[in-house]
Design an enzyme around this catalytic site. Sequence first.
Site, short mmCIF file in Angstrom:
data_model
loop_
_atom_site.label_atom_id
_atom_site.label_comp_id
_atom_site.label_asym_id
_atom_site.label_seq_id
_atom_site.Cartn_x
_atom_site.Cartn_y
_atom_site.Cartn_z
N ARG A 1 -17.08 58.02 -60.38
CA ARG A 1 -16.03 57.64 -61.32
C ARG A 1 -16.61 57.18 -62.66
NH1 ARG A 1 -10.94 56.66 -62.13
NH2 ARG A 1 -10.32 54.97 -63.50
N ARG B 1 -25.25 54.69 -53.04
CA ARG B 1 -24.75 54.75 -54.41
C ARG B 1 -24.88 53.39 -55.11
NH1 ARG B 1 -19.34 55.40 -54.61
NH2 ARG B 1 -19.60 55.55 -56.86
N CYS C 1 -15.51 56.60 -55.05
CA CYS C 1 -15.00 56.03 -53.82
C CYS C 1 -13.49 56.23 -53.69
CB CYS C 1 -15.31 54.53 -53.75
SG CYS C 1 -17.05 54.15 -53.49
N ASP D 1 -15.12 43.86 -55.77
CA ASP D 1 -16.28 44.50 -55.15
C ASP D 1 -16.94 43.62 -54.10
OD1 ASP D 1 -15.99 46.84 -56.49
OD2 ASP D 1 -17.60 46.52 -57.93
N PRO E 1 -6.11 55.19 -62.34
CA PRO E 1 -5.80 56.08 -63.45
C PRO E 1 -6.64 55.77 -64.68
CG PRO E 1 -4.07 54.45 -63.18
CD PRO E 1 -4.99 54.29 -62.01
N ILE E 2 -6.70 56.75 -65.59
CA ILE E 2 -7.48 56.57 -66.82
C ILE E 2 -6.55 56.40 -68.01
CG2 ILE E 2 -9.47 57.83 -65.92
CD1 ILE E 2 -8.53 60.18 -67.75
N ASP E 3 -5.32 55.91 -67.77
CA ASP E 3 -4.35 55.80 -68.85
C ASP E 3 -4.81 54.86 -69.95
OD1 ASP E 3 -4.07 53.85 -66.80
OD2 ASP E 3 -2.12 53.26 -67.57
N LEU E 4 -5.53 53.78 -69.59
CA LEU E 4 -5.99 52.85 -70.63
C LEU E 4 -7.09 53.47 -71.49
CD1 LEU E 4 -5.99 49.43 -68.74
CD2 LEU E 4 -4.29 50.33 -70.33
N LYS F 1 -25.97 48.16 -61.32
CA LYS F 1 -25.51 49.55 -61.43
C LYS F 1 -24.37 49.67 -62.43
CE LYS F 1 -22.57 51.23 -58.36
NZ LYS F 1 -21.40 51.98 -58.88
N ASN F 2 -23.40 48.78 -62.33
CA ASN F 2 -22.20 48.91 -63.16
C ASN F 2 -22.44 48.53 -64.62
OD1 ASN F 2 -20.70 49.80 -60.99
ND2 ASN F 2 -19.91 47.77 -60.48
#
Length: 420
Positions: free
Chosen positions: A92, A399, A116, A307, A122-125, A22-23
């Site tokens: 996400r 999912r 989840c 995970d 955060p999405i700072d990177l 999936k990922n």
Amino acid sequence: MEKLVIQGGKRLSGEVEISGAKNATLPILAAALLADGESVIENVPNLRDISTMVRLLRSLGARVTQSNGSISVKPTNSLVPLAPYKLVSTMRASICVLGPLLGRLHEAEVSLPGGCVIGPRPIDLHIKGLEALGAKITIEHGYVKAKAKELRGREIYLGGSFGSSVLATGNVMMAAVLAKGETWIENAACEPEVEDLANFLICMGAKIEGGGTHLLRIQGVKKLRGARHRVIPDRIEAGTFMVAGAMSRGDVMVKNVIPQHNNALIDKLRAAGADVTHTKNTVRVRGKKVLKPVDVTTLPYPGFPTDLQAQMMALMTITPGISVITEKIYPDRFMHVSELNRMGSKVFMEGSSAIVTGVKRLSGAHVMASDLRASAALLLAGLVAEGRTDVHRIYHLDRGYEKVEEKMKGLGAAVWREKE
């Protein structure tokens, strides 16, 4: 809404086939937006998150068709840069359309992502990397808005508080393949899913070196073509079934895997006393009557994956002795602890570590799944618990695990779905 019901006490044995990752699939589907032409992605798992991504790509203007485990994506001339809240808020990984949209259209408006509830992510990177390429980014009304007259290659360091970021590495890499000049990404995530994305982009005509390492070199090209690609097996699904084999003191052959992707787990299972052997694309796990406690610390790949933390904790709850499980990726990812304790486990928290004292047996109970991997841990606990376990909110499980109850039944488990 459905729940999963497990009648515990069955020893698992037999063979199980692992689905595509999936990922890896999700960013690869997003990357198909960069091509001038149709791409065909094979070995795609039939999951809720995949369906969400398909709907998202269609909303962006791509033509998407599905057939027998493959998905074709053909961008059209009417692509739009808006990824709406209604779709992105449920997953996400939807944020991974930000890089392709910016790379192709030079603008993007993507809702801040959901998914989840396992603590702040955060999405700072993502923003740091894309701004380094020349994008101007603001966050307004819950949306990430990015624009760039042109993207130019740069040296970018993608280090964060908890190490590298898989999705940020993917986003910056997807934007950089069409940027002018050369991009170097230092401290890139080297997870197999990132390497698989790089391999797909290379098939499309991108010039990328260093996939699977912490240093990526990307030479921008003017355009990309459609390509055919087969997604790697899902190492987290494989790891979950490997833990199930050890936990049930069973004999499970996990097929269609890349064993080295799970070296960290294999090492811990062997340290716990399980018999683990493998060939080029199979892993066999034979559990022992008495296992030994092990300490686990989650780390970026090739360390122990976050995970699989919840699943490993489930195993340690019935392993004599004391184990310490430390979470270095998502320090708040312990919402499964209270539910495991409802089943009779003895786990208490100390900062970002869980202290697990093994018990002789777990007892079936009604438990609530808080996130995808917690769902898997509760399923595993139910497999070995005395009596009946009802796992509620299994939409989380759907999912990330394809036909999980059918695969467990194939190994001898007593598992079925019921309406709430």
